[in-house]
Scaffold this active site. Structure first.
Site, PDB file in Angstrom:
ATOM      1  N   GLU A  79      32.334 -42.439 -27.940  1.00 37.71           N
ATOM      2  CA  GLU A  79      32.972 -42.873 -29.255  1.00 37.71           C
ATOM      3  C   GLU A  79      34.197 -43.723 -28.974  1.00 37.71           C
ATOM      4  O   GLU A  79      35.168 -43.180 -29.074  1.00 37.71           O
ATOM      5  CB  GLU A  79      32.772 -42.047 -30.439  1.00 37.71           C
ATOM      6  CG  GLU A  79      31.718 -41.333 -30.770  1.00 37.71           C
ATOM      7  CD  GLU A  79      30.658 -42.139 -31.593  1.00 37.71           C
ATOM      8  OE1 GLU A  79      30.853 -43.333 -32.046  1.00 37.71           O
ATOM      9  OE2 GLU A  79      29.247 -42.039 -31.385  1.00 37.71           O
ATOM     10  N   CYS A 132      39.648 -47.002 -35.880  1.00 39.93           N
ATOM     11  CA  CYS A 132      38.717 -47.525 -34.779  1.00 39.93           C
ATOM     12  C   CYS A 132      37.917 -48.585 -35.243  1.00 39.93           C
ATOM     13  O   CYS A 132      37.372 -49.721 -34.622  1.00 39.93           O
ATOM     14  CB  CYS A 132      37.941 -46.616 -34.083  1.00 39.93           C
ATOM     15  SG  CYS A 132      37.091 -45.686 -35.133  1.00 39.93           S
TER      16      CYS A 132
HETATM   17  P1  NAD Z   1      42.946 -41.207 -26.286  1.00 39.46           P
HETATM   18  O1  NAD Z   1      41.801 -41.956 -25.558  1.00 39.46           O
HETATM   19  O2  NAD Z   1      44.402 -41.346 -25.909  1.00 39.46           O
HETATM   20  O3  NAD Z   1      42.832 -39.945 -26.483  1.00 39.46           O
HETATM   21  C1  NAD Z   1      41.505 -39.195 -27.031  1.00 39.46           C
HETATM   22  C2  NAD Z   1      41.526 -37.814 -26.420  1.00 39.46           C
HETATM   23  O4  NAD Z   1      41.308 -37.849 -25.227  1.00 39.46           O
HETATM   24  C3  NAD Z   1      42.607 -36.712 -26.670  1.00 39.46           C
HETATM   25  O5  NAD Z   1      42.158 -35.589 -27.344  1.00 39.46           O
HETATM   26  C4  NAD Z   1      43.124 -36.774 -25.344  1.00 39.46           C
HETATM   27  O6  NAD Z   1      44.034 -35.413 -25.307  1.00 39.46           O
HETATM   28  C5  NAD Z   1      42.162 -36.922 -24.458  1.00 39.46           C
HETATM   29  N1  NAD Z   1      42.497 -37.173 -23.170  1.00 39.46           N
HETATM   30  C6  NAD Z   1      43.637 -37.892 -22.901  1.00 39.46           C
HETATM   31  N2  NAD Z   1      43.766 -38.044 -21.565  1.00 39.46           N
HETATM   32  C7  NAD Z   1      42.592 -37.717 -21.102  1.00 39.46           C
HETATM   33  C8  NAD Z   1      41.982 -37.541 -19.797  1.00 39.46           C
HETATM   34  N3  NAD Z   1      42.513 -38.017 -18.854  1.00 39.46           N
HETATM   35  N4  NAD Z   1      40.789 -36.627 -19.588  1.00 39.46           N
HETATM   36  C9  NAD Z   1      40.366 -36.190 -20.630  1.00 39.46           C
HETATM   37  N5  NAD Z   1      40.781 -36.298 -21.729  1.00 39.46           N
HETATM   38  C10 NAD Z   1      42.015 -36.924 -22.094  1.00 39.46           C
HETATM   39  O7  NAD Z   1      42.540 -41.855 -27.670  1.00 39.46           O
HETATM   40  P2  NAD Z   1      43.419 -41.811 -28.998  1.00 39.46           P
HETATM   41  O8  NAD Z   1      44.786 -42.698 -28.716  1.00 39.46           O
HETATM   42  O9  NAD Z   1      43.658 -40.232 -29.257  1.00 39.46           O
HETATM   43  O10 NAD Z   1      42.667 -42.591 -29.799  1.00 39.46           O
HETATM   44  C11 NAD Z   1      42.643 -44.034 -29.914  1.00 39.46           C
HETATM   45  C12 NAD Z   1      41.550 -44.875 -29.588  1.00 39.46           C
HETATM   46  O11 NAD Z   1      40.493 -43.943 -29.970  1.00 39.46           O
HETATM   47  C13 NAD Z   1      41.280 -46.145 -29.857  1.00 39.46           C
HETATM   48  O12 NAD Z   1      41.008 -47.097 -28.879  1.00 39.46           O
HETATM   49  C14 NAD Z   1      40.186 -45.954 -31.026  1.00 39.46           C
HETATM   50  O13 NAD Z   1      39.401 -47.229 -31.131  1.00 39.46           O
HETATM   51  C15 NAD Z   1      39.326 -45.026 -30.490  1.00 39.46           C
HETATM   52  N6  NAD Z   1      38.646 -44.450 -31.542  1.00 39.46           N
HETATM   53  C16 NAD Z   1      37.270 -44.544 -31.430  1.00 39.46           C
HETATM   54  C17 NAD Z   1      36.665 -43.904 -32.487  1.00 39.46           C
HETATM   55  C18 NAD Z   1      35.019 -44.142 -32.968  1.00 39.46           C
HETATM   56  O14 NAD Z   1      34.412 -43.536 -33.610  1.00 39.46           O
HETATM   57  N7  NAD Z   1      34.687 -44.858 -31.975  1.00 39.46           N
HETATM   58  C19 NAD Z   1      37.096 -43.334 -33.590  1.00 39.46           C
HETATM   59  C20 NAD Z   1      38.536 -43.138 -33.494  1.00 39.46           C
HETATM   60  C21 NAD Z   1      39.310 -43.735 -32.515  1.00 39.46           C
END
Ligand code: NAD
Length: 459
Positions: free
Chosen positions: A213, A247
Site C-alpha cells: 500500500e 496518502c
Molecule cells: P516509510 O516508507 O518511511 O516507512 C513505512 C514503514 O516502513 C515504517 O514502519 C518503517 O519503520 C518501515 N521501514 C523503513 N525502512 C525500512 C526498510 N529498509 N525495510 C523495511 N521496513 C522499513 O513510509 P512513511 O514515511 O511511514 O509513510 C509515508 C508514505 O506512506 C507516503 O508515501 C504515503 O503516501 C504512504 N502511505 C500509503 C498509504 C496507503 O494506504 N497506500 C497509507 C499511508 C501512507
C-alpha cells in the site's frame, strides 16, 4: 537476526502449526477482545495521536479509531459466513464430483505500518490477519512514537507473544535481518514507494507474497463545468486534513483556466473558515510529524509563487495551508509526492493537455475529478490508471468498506477493507471430491479411439 528474536519467531511458527488460531471461535474471541480493549483505551489513543500529529478527538475518531471499530464490527458480524467453504460448479468431465473453494489461513504474516494514520493503518490489517486465522507480527512506524508505544502496549497485554507480537524500532534496522532469517507467509506493507521496493525485493528471496500500500501523486482535476463552491470545500478538507500528510490527499490541482481565479478565491476563503487565519492556533489543524519532514516540505516553498499561506515555524511543527502557482512541471513539487499542506495549482485549456500532465506521474493511488459532465467523467476514468478515486469529492472513497482499497503499479499491489481485508489474509484453496461408485473406463488408458468422445465431453 539476534538468537532471542529468531527463537521467538520460531515459537510463533510452532504455535501456528498447532492449528489453534484457525477455529472460528478462536478468531472471533480475539477480535472481541481487541475491540473491548480499544474501547477501554479510547482516551489513550486520542492522547497518543495528539502527541504525534496534533489530531483532535473528533478527527482521531473519524479517521482512525472509528475506522478500526467499524472494520472490527463488520468482521465479527460476517466472519463465520466468510470462512465457510463455497460450493462451485463442476465441469462435465469431472462429474459427478463436487467442488468447493476453501478459505485457507496464510500462516505467519508481517504487517509494517506508516506514521501518518498510525492506528488504523496498523490495526485494520491486524483485524484481517486475525480473522484470516494467522499468527501476526506487527511493526508500527517508530516515527509516530507515542502511538507506536501504545500499540505495542495494547498488543502485548492482549495476546500471547507466540500469536501476535509487536516489533519496534527503526524499520531499516530491524526489518532486513528479520526478513533474511525468517520466512513470512505474507507481508502487508504500508508506506513510501522507495521502501516498498526494498521490502518487495527482500520478500522475493523467500517467494513471500506481498501487499504493498504505497503512495504517489494523486491528481485533482477541476473542469470548467464543476460546482466551484462545493469543489473548494471538498478539496480543502481532503488536502489539509492531518496537515496534508494523507496518502490519498489531492497532491496537486489541475484547474481549467476559465475558472482558476474563482476556484482559488473559494479555496482561500474555505481555508480561513476551516482553520482560521492562524492555523497554528486552530484545534482543527494538525502538525508536521517531525523535523525531517518539516525541512523537506519547506524546501518546496521556493518552487513557485505562493498565493495563500506559506508561513511556517519549526518549533511548532507548523506549515500553513499553502496554495502555490507558477510551478514548473519539472520541479520537485510536481515530480515527488508532496505529503504535506502545500497545494500546487496548474491550469489547463483542454482535457487532453491535462491528461498528459497526469501521465507524467503514472499510477496515482487516488484520482479526483470535479465535473458535471458524464462524458468528461468517463473520459477521465478511462484514461488514467489509478488505485481508486472520486467524482466531485476527495478522499471519502476510503471510507466505503464495499470498495477494495489499494494502489496500482507504482502506488502498490493488492487491496483491503471490509471483506477484502479478509480475502487478503486468506488464500483460496479449491478442493474437488469425487465419488467412487462411478468410475468410467473413458478416464483411463488406453485412450486411443476415444478422441471423438473426449472432444464432446471436454468442450
Ligand atoms: P516509510 O516508507 O518511511 O516507512 C513505512 C514503514 O516502513 C515504517 O514502519 C518503517 O519503520 C518501515 N521501514 C523503513 N525502512 C525500512 C526498510 N529498509 N525495510 C523495511 N521496513 C522499513 O513510509 P512513511 O514515511 O511511514 O509513510 C509515508 C508514505 O506512506 C507516503 O508515501 C504515503 O503516501 C504512504 N502511505 C500509503 C498509504 C496507503 O494506504 N497506500 C497509507 C499511508 C501512507
Amino acid at each position: 537476526m539476534e538468537n532471542a528474536l529468531l527463537d521467538s519467531m520460531n515459537e510463533i511458527r510452532k504455535f501456528y502449526e498447532t492449528g489453534a488460531t484457525r477455529s472460528y471461535e478462536f478468531r472471533k474471541m480475539q477480535l472481541v477482545k481487541l475491540k473491548k480493549m480499544l474501547l477501554e483505551k479510547e482516551q489513550e489513543i486520542y492522547d497518543a495521536l495528539f502527541a504525534d500529529l496534533k489530531k483532535n478527538k473528533e478527527e482521531a475518531y473519524a479517521t482512525e479509531l472509528g475506522f478500526v471499530l467499524s472494520e472490527i464490527n463488520l468482521t465479527i458480524k460476517n466472519l463465520e459466513r466468510w470462512m465457510k467453504p463455497k460450493s462451485v460448479g463442476t465441469d462435465l468431465v469431472n462429474l459427478p464430483s463436487s467442488s468447493k473453494v476453501y478459505r485457507d489461513s496464510l500462516g505467519v504474516v508481517l504487517i509494517i505500518g506508516p506514521w501518518n494514520y498510525p492506528v488504523q493503518l496498523s490495526l485494520i490489517p491486524l483485524i484481517g490477519a486475525i480473522a484470516g486465522g494467522n499468527c501476526v507480527v506487527v511493526k508500527p512506524s517508530e516515527v509516530a512514537s507515542a502511538t507506536d508505544k501504545l500499540i505495542s502496549k495494547i498488543i502485548s497485554s492482549l495476546f500471547a507473544p507466540n500469536f501476535v507480537r509487536v516489533i519496534s524500532g527503526d524499520g531499516a534496522t530491524v526489518i532486513p535481518p528479520l526478513l533474511k532469517d525468517f520466512r513470512f507467509d505474507h507481508i502487508f506493507y504500508t508506506g513510501g514507494t522507495a521502501v516498498g521496493k526494498v521490502v518487495y525485493k527482500m520478500a522475493a528471496e523467500h517467494l513471500t507474497p506481498v501487499t504493498l500500500e504505497l503512495g504517489g501523486k494523486s491528481p485533482c482535476v477541476v473542469e470548467a463545468d464543476a460546482e466551484i463552491a462545493v469543489a473548494a470545500k471538498r478539496i480543502v478538507l481532503g488536502k489539509f486534513v492531518n496537515a496534508g500528510q494523507t496518502c490519498i490527499a489531492p497532491d496537486y490541482l489541475l484547474v481549467h483556466t476559465s475558472i482558476k481565479e474563482k476556484l482559488i478565491a473559494e479555496i482561500k476563503s474555505t481555508i480561513l473558515k476551516f482553520y482560521s487565519k492562524d492555523s497554528n492556533q486552530s484545534v482543527e489543524y494538525g502538525k508536521i510529524i517531525n523535523e525531517k519532514q518539516f525541512d523537506r516540505l519547506v524546501t518546496y516553498l521556493q518552487h513557485g509563487t505562493i498565493l495563500a499561506g506559506g508561513r511556517h515555524n519549526k518549533n511548532e511543527s507548523w506549515i500553513e495551508p499553502t496554495i502555490i502557482e507558477n510551478v514548473s512541471l519539472d520541479s520537485p513539487l510536481m515530480a515527488e509526492e508532496i505529503f504535506g499542506p502545500i497545494l500546487p495549482v496548474i491550469s489547463f485549456e483542454t482535457t487532453e493537455e491535462a491528461i498528459r500532465i497526469v501521465h507524467r506521474n503514472p499510477n496515482p493511488l487516488s484520482f479526483y475529478v470535479f465535473t458535471s459532465s458524464d462524458e468528461k467523467e468517463k473520459q477521465w476514468i478511462e484514461n488514467v490508471h489509478f488505485g481508486g478515486g472520486c467524482v466531485n469529492n476527495t478522499a471519502w472513497h476510503f471510507a466505503n468498506k464495499k470498495f477494495p482499497f489499494g494502489g496500482v503499479g507504482f502506488s502498490g499491489m493488492g487491496a483491503y477493507h471490509g471483506k477484502y481485508t479478509f480475502d487478503t489474509f486468506t488464500r483460496l484453496k479449491p478442493v474437488m471430491k469425487t465419488p467412487t461408485w462411478f468410475d468410467p473406463s473413458l478416464k483411463y488408458p488406453p485412450f486411443s479411439g476415444k478422441l471423438k468422445l473426449l472432444k464432446r465431453i471436454i468442450n
